[in-house]
Every structure is written in structure tokens, then in C-alpha cells.
Design a protein around this motif. Sequence first.
Motif, PDB file in Angstrom:
ATOM      1  N   LEU A 195      14.091 -32.233   5.434  1.00  0.00           N
ATOM      2  CA  LEU A 195      15.405 -31.622   5.586  1.00  0.00           C
ATOM      3  C   LEU A 195      16.310 -32.500   6.435  1.00  0.00           C
ATOM      4  O   LEU A 195      15.890 -32.997   7.502  1.00  0.00           O
ATOM      5  CB  LEU A 195      15.272 -30.252   6.266  1.00  0.00           C
ATOM      6  N   PRO A 196      17.582 -32.681   6.029  1.00  0.00           N
ATOM      7  CA  PRO A 196      18.540 -33.381   6.890  1.00  0.00           C
ATOM      8  C   PRO A 196      18.886 -32.499   8.083  1.00  0.00           C
ATOM      9  O   PRO A 196      18.952 -31.276   7.960  1.00  0.00           O
ATOM     10  CB  PRO A 196      19.752 -33.584   5.971  1.00  0.00           C
ATOM     11  N   ILE A 197      19.074 -33.092   9.229  1.00  0.00           N
ATOM     12  CA  ILE A 197      19.308 -32.299  10.441  1.00  0.00           C
ATOM     13  C   ILE A 197      20.768 -32.391  10.872  1.00  0.00           C
ATOM     14  O   ILE A 197      21.525 -33.263  10.425  1.00  0.00           O
ATOM     15  CB  ILE A 197      18.384 -32.744  11.590  1.00  0.00           C
ATOM     16  N   HIS A 198      21.138 -31.488  11.788  1.00  0.00           N
ATOM     17  CA  HIS A 198      22.470 -31.486  12.389  1.00  0.00           C
ATOM     18  C   HIS A 198      22.332 -30.952  13.804  1.00  0.00           C
ATOM     19  O   HIS A 198      21.229 -30.574  14.248  1.00  0.00           O
ATOM     20  CB  HIS A 198      23.442 -30.641  11.562  1.00  0.00           C
ATOM     21  N   THR A 199      23.417 -30.911  14.546  1.00  0.00           N
ATOM     22  CA  THR A 199      23.335 -30.577  15.971  1.00  0.00           C
ATOM     23  C   THR A 199      22.906 -29.135  16.227  1.00  0.00           C
ATOM     24  O   THR A 199      22.458 -28.816  17.334  1.00  0.00           O
ATOM     25  CB  THR A 199      24.693 -30.832  16.652  1.00  0.00           C
ATOM     26  N   HIS A 200      23.043 -28.249  15.247  1.00  0.00           N
ATOM     27  CA  HIS A 200      22.626 -26.854  15.430  1.00  0.00           C
ATOM     28  C   HIS A 200      21.372 -26.520  14.614  1.00  0.00           C
ATOM     29  O   HIS A 200      21.098 -25.352  14.343  1.00  0.00           O
ATOM     30  CB  HIS A 200      23.764 -25.905  15.036  1.00  0.00           C
ATOM     31  N   PHE A 201      20.630 -27.521  14.240  1.00  0.00           N
ATOM     32  CA  PHE A 201      19.430 -27.328  13.433  1.00  0.00           C
ATOM     33  C   PHE A 201      18.392 -26.525  14.222  1.00  0.00           C
ATOM     34  O   PHE A 201      18.188 -26.738  15.418  1.00  0.00           O
ATOM     35  CB  PHE A 201      18.858 -28.693  13.037  1.00  0.00           C
ATOM     36  N   LYS A 202      17.737 -25.585  13.547  1.00  0.00           N
ATOM     37  CA  LYS A 202      16.705 -24.767  14.176  1.00  0.00           C
ATOM     38  C   LYS A 202      15.334 -25.398  13.940  1.00  0.00           C
ATOM     39  O   LYS A 202      14.794 -25.357  12.836  1.00  0.00           O
ATOM     40  CB  LYS A 202      16.722 -23.341  13.597  1.00  0.00           C
ATOM     41  N   GLY A 216       5.495 -23.131  23.413  1.00  0.00           N
ATOM     42  CA  GLY A 216       5.988 -23.405  22.070  1.00  0.00           C
ATOM     43  C   GLY A 216       7.489 -23.535  21.967  1.00  0.00           C
ATOM     44  O   GLY A 216       8.016 -23.816  20.879  1.00  0.00           O
ATOM     45  N   THR A 217       8.229 -23.375  23.076  1.00  0.00           N
ATOM     46  CA  THR A 217       9.682 -23.512  23.050  1.00  0.00           C
ATOM     47  C   THR A 217      10.070 -24.970  22.800  1.00  0.00           C
ATOM     48  O   THR A 217       9.542 -25.881  23.455  1.00  0.00           O
ATOM     49  CB  THR A 217      10.293 -23.040  24.377  1.00  0.00           C
ATOM     50  N   VAL A 218      10.978 -25.195  21.870  1.00  0.00           N
ATOM     51  CA  VAL A 218      11.396 -26.566  21.528  1.00  0.00           C
ATOM     52  C   VAL A 218      12.318 -27.108  22.613  1.00  0.00           C
ATOM     53  O   VAL A 218      13.263 -26.436  23.054  1.00  0.00           O
ATOM     54  CB  VAL A 218      12.117 -26.585  20.167  1.00  0.00           C
ATOM     55  N   LEU A 219      12.036 -28.326  23.062  1.00  0.00           N
ATOM     56  CA  LEU A 219      12.860 -29.001  24.073  1.00  0.00           C
ATOM     57  C   LEU A 219      13.884 -29.886  23.365  1.00  0.00           C
ATOM     58  O   LEU A 219      13.649 -31.074  23.114  1.00  0.00           O
ATOM     59  CB  LEU A 219      11.966 -29.832  25.002  1.00  0.00           C
TER      60      LEU A 219
END
Length: 586
Positions: free
Chosen positions: A567-574, A546-549
Motif C-alpha cells: 500500500l502507498p502511504i501518506h502522513t495520516h496512514f494507519k 503494540g502502540t506504533v511509534l
Amino acid sequence: MELPLLPLLAVLASAFLAGKLAERIGYPSVLGELMAGIVLGPPLLGLLTSHPALDVLAQLGILLMMLYVGMEIDPSELGRASKGGILAALGGFITPFVLAYWVVTSWGGSTMEGLFVGMAAGVTSLATKSRILVDLKLLDTRIAHVMMAGALIADTLSLVIFAGLISVANPEDGGSLWLVAGKVVLFFGGTWAAGTYLLPRFAGALQRMGTAGVFPVVILVLLLFSEAAHLAGAHGILGAFIAGMFLRENVIGHTVSRDIMTWVRRGAVGFLAPVFFVTAGFQVDLAVLVDSTMLVVIVVGVATVGKILGTALFYLPTGYGWREGLVLGAGMNGRGAVEIIIAQIGLAAGIISQEMFSVLVVMAIATTATVPVLLKLGVTWLRARGELVTARESRTGAIIIGASPLNRLLGKVLADSMPVTLIDTREDHCAAAREAGLVAVQGSALEDVTLTEAGAGKAAYLLAHTGNPGIDALVGRLARQVFSIPHVHLLFDASRMKSSAHQNAKAHVLGETSFTGSFALDEWDRRIMEGSATVCEAPVPTRADGTVLKDELPAGLLAVRRGRDVLPIHTHFKYHPEDILIVLDS
């Protein structure tokens, strides 16, 4: 009348030192200033003395302070106050009001004195609450939102009742109650009309004048409203308070309003108001602690018990429980500056005796001193029981700077779950956005009027996607500092800017990099216009556990669908494994 510089210097120095000491141990500076007046002034050591010129400065200080208090209160927020805030305000005002009135009249005081003390007991200090909530890191909790709404309503209600009592207590027209009431109604009607209809007519001109040009106008409006209150038989502080409520962003602009509030705060809270609070301490009679000990104890007791239990009882219909109500009541127990101002005016008008004024000062000090202790204990109690509830995010929606094809497509994606507004200086871009069913505002995002029209005051996201790092940084800074937009994303286009320039811009506004990294704005605009780029959805790439790649996220990733939200995303998005990626594919 010559200004006595040495007494003024002594008063200001003692106020500054005592105020800083009070703040250092977790209390508002007004308590330190009051104590400086009591300890160093005539009540105890007699090292500080008053002077008629100091009284003039003190009166100007409270006018400016009430202007500042009024500017902090948004009239529309009173109308939108939650059920909990309204009930907490009513319970926390009515119960101590009734109890204090009963105590004073039973003790031999007049009806007018009882009403005045009751009103003072019902006051709650907005400034005290703000500071303590920040210190305890409670601003994102439900009790913080309810407490602030309750303080707004209670202080406004107190000042309205105060106006009526002052007018009735000092009739200047042969004691005609109908004439007194008519003048007060005329004052409220006139100031409401001026603030609602007249001042907004000059909004454009005022916003073009800048801070330096608007400041004299603000002072002029302050003096006019204060004099109108005086002519109506009320006190000038009511006019100052109402002037502040109407001199808001819609009239003078967000940037100017922020600057004016800073100037007024520094002039009033930092210089003139401390003169008032120190000299108010001069008038305290410490003999009341010996001669009227029982009266002091009972007034402080009913004010505290009435505030806490009254708030808790009235709060029960919300369904949030009696424990949360008790904590709210404890947090709203402090009186602070507004009560001291009202008490001093009551003393000067002959409504209350010096003995009762001294009792009210002791009440202000004692009740405010309990707030940090009781609120911290109450919050710990709620947290241990799992009942400290985080408030829902009140902001919603996104503002996108730039209405290029990519931004229009992004706006359509986000509009599935939130309000979206695009801002662009080009008329053709705005027209294309409207044809796509989006809201578009033509104008410069560097002007706060444009951002206001776009709804920046309620937006949760600002996406600065012009491709110009300088403009994006300036807009992001405006969004942060003036409109307090919590999420600011800046576009990084490696074909247009150096990475160092983008990092500097991002650090300048404490923002994030939009999307997953560099996004070629011109190239994607061209593909969208040609029809070779389409929007599709894809699952989040994950390992078996389940770890996101994150390294395998697609380059054209625009947003994430999470349940019903987009949701808008960014480089540190979880990312969550169950998220759905919305991707621009070519």
C-alpha cells in the motif's frame, strides 16, 4: 404558435415548489410535480391549464431527460453486471410483469394493454434509487451495488420491450408484422453501428471542440436518433436513450461529458421535464379511485408484491439469503419518471385507456412512496442481524504522475500487488519505465484523454509526484472530479515549495501528503541513479503494548506491506503492528 408565458410560468413555479417539498420529505421531485398537476390542474382545482405549446416543451423535456438517463448508463457496465444484479433485475421485472398482465386481461383489458401495464409494473427507477442510497449512506454496501445494476438492466429491458409494443401497436405499413419487426431490427442495428463505429471516429475532433462546441453536436445526434426511432415505428425516447448511451467519455471526453450531463440535467430535469410531469398530472382521472378502487388496489398490490417477492426468489441462487433479497426487492419497488413517461406515451398512442393511465400514475406514486420506508426498515433489520455486507472495493491499481527514478522505483514496489501505470511527458522517462517492466503513458496528465488511457476510471490511487505543486493540484483535482479516484496523494518537497503552497494544493483536491512528509525528489533521484539508494524492509517500530511509534518511522519510507498487499502511504496512514515497512535506504 405563440408560447403562453403566463401558463408556463404557473406550471414551472408549481413544479419547482412541489418538487422541492417532495425532496424535503425524502422523495424524488417527480412525485411532487405529478401531485402539482393533479391537485392544481383539471383533476382537482383547475387552477393550471394545458396548452399545445406546453406539450411541445414537455416532449422536448422527455427527450432530453432520456438522453441524460442514457448518458448515466454505461453499456459496458450492463455486460459486467454481477450475477446478483442480473438475477435481481430479472426477478423484479418478470414477476410483476406476469402478475400485472394477468390482472389487466382478467379485468377485461386487451392483450396489448395487459402487456403495456405489465411492462410498466416491471420498471424500476434508477434516479430514485441513487438519491435514497445516498440519503441512507448505503453506497458502499453490496445491496447498493446489486440494486443499481438491477435498475440499469430493468430500465434497459423495459425500453426495449416498449419499442416493440409501440411498433406493433401502431403499424404504418398495412399491419405487416414482419415489416414492423424488420424496421425495429434495422433501427437497433443502425444505431449500434453508428454508436460503436461511426461516433468514435470523430472522438479526437469532438474532444478538441470543448463543451460549447460539442453541445450542439450532442443535440443533433439526439434528434437524429430520435427521428430514426420514429421512422422505425418506435417512440423518439428510445432514440434519445440510445444516443445518450453512446455519447460517452470515449467519444466526447470525460470533462466534456461531465459538463454536457450537467447542462442537460439543468435543462431537462430543472426546466423542461417538470413541464411534462405537471401536464401528465392533468390527465389523471381521480374518479378511478372511487369507480375502480379494487383495480387500483390490486394493480398496486401485485406490482409491489411481485417486485419484492420476485426479486427475493430469483436472488436465492446467489447464496446471499432471502432476507437480503427481500430488502433488495423493497428498494427496487419505486417506479418514478420512466414509468410515467411510458404510461403517458401509451395513453397518447391509444394503447391504454385514461382509466388505466390513472391507475399507473397512482401505482408510480404509491410504490415510490414505499421505498424509503421499507428500505430503511430492511437495512435496520439486516444490520441488526449482522447481514449488511459492505461491498468490495471495485477500484484497483495506482497511477503515478511522473516517471522519474524515484517514481519508477515506487512503481516497482507497488506493482507487487496492484496494476501500476506511470504518466510522463518525457519520452526517455517513459522508455526507462518500460525497460523496468512498468506500464508508461507518454503525455500530459492534465488532459483527461491521457488519464483515460492510463486507466483512471478504474484506479484506486493517484500519486501526483511531479514536484510542481500547481501541476500536482490540477491533476489531483481532475482525478477527483472527473474520474472519482478515491485516494489522491500529493508529493511535498520542501526544497521546491513552501509548506503553505502544498497545504493549499492538498486542500484543493481533498488529498493527502505522500510518504511521511517532505521528500527531496531531486536528491533521491540522484542517489537512485548513482546506485547509493537501495530498497529494504523493516518492522514497524512499536512499544511493548503494540502502540506504533510514528515519530520513529524511517525518513525514506515508501510503502507498507500488509499481508499480500503493498500500500502507498501518506502522513495520516494507519499503521498496524504487523505491517512490514518498505524503505528506501542510502
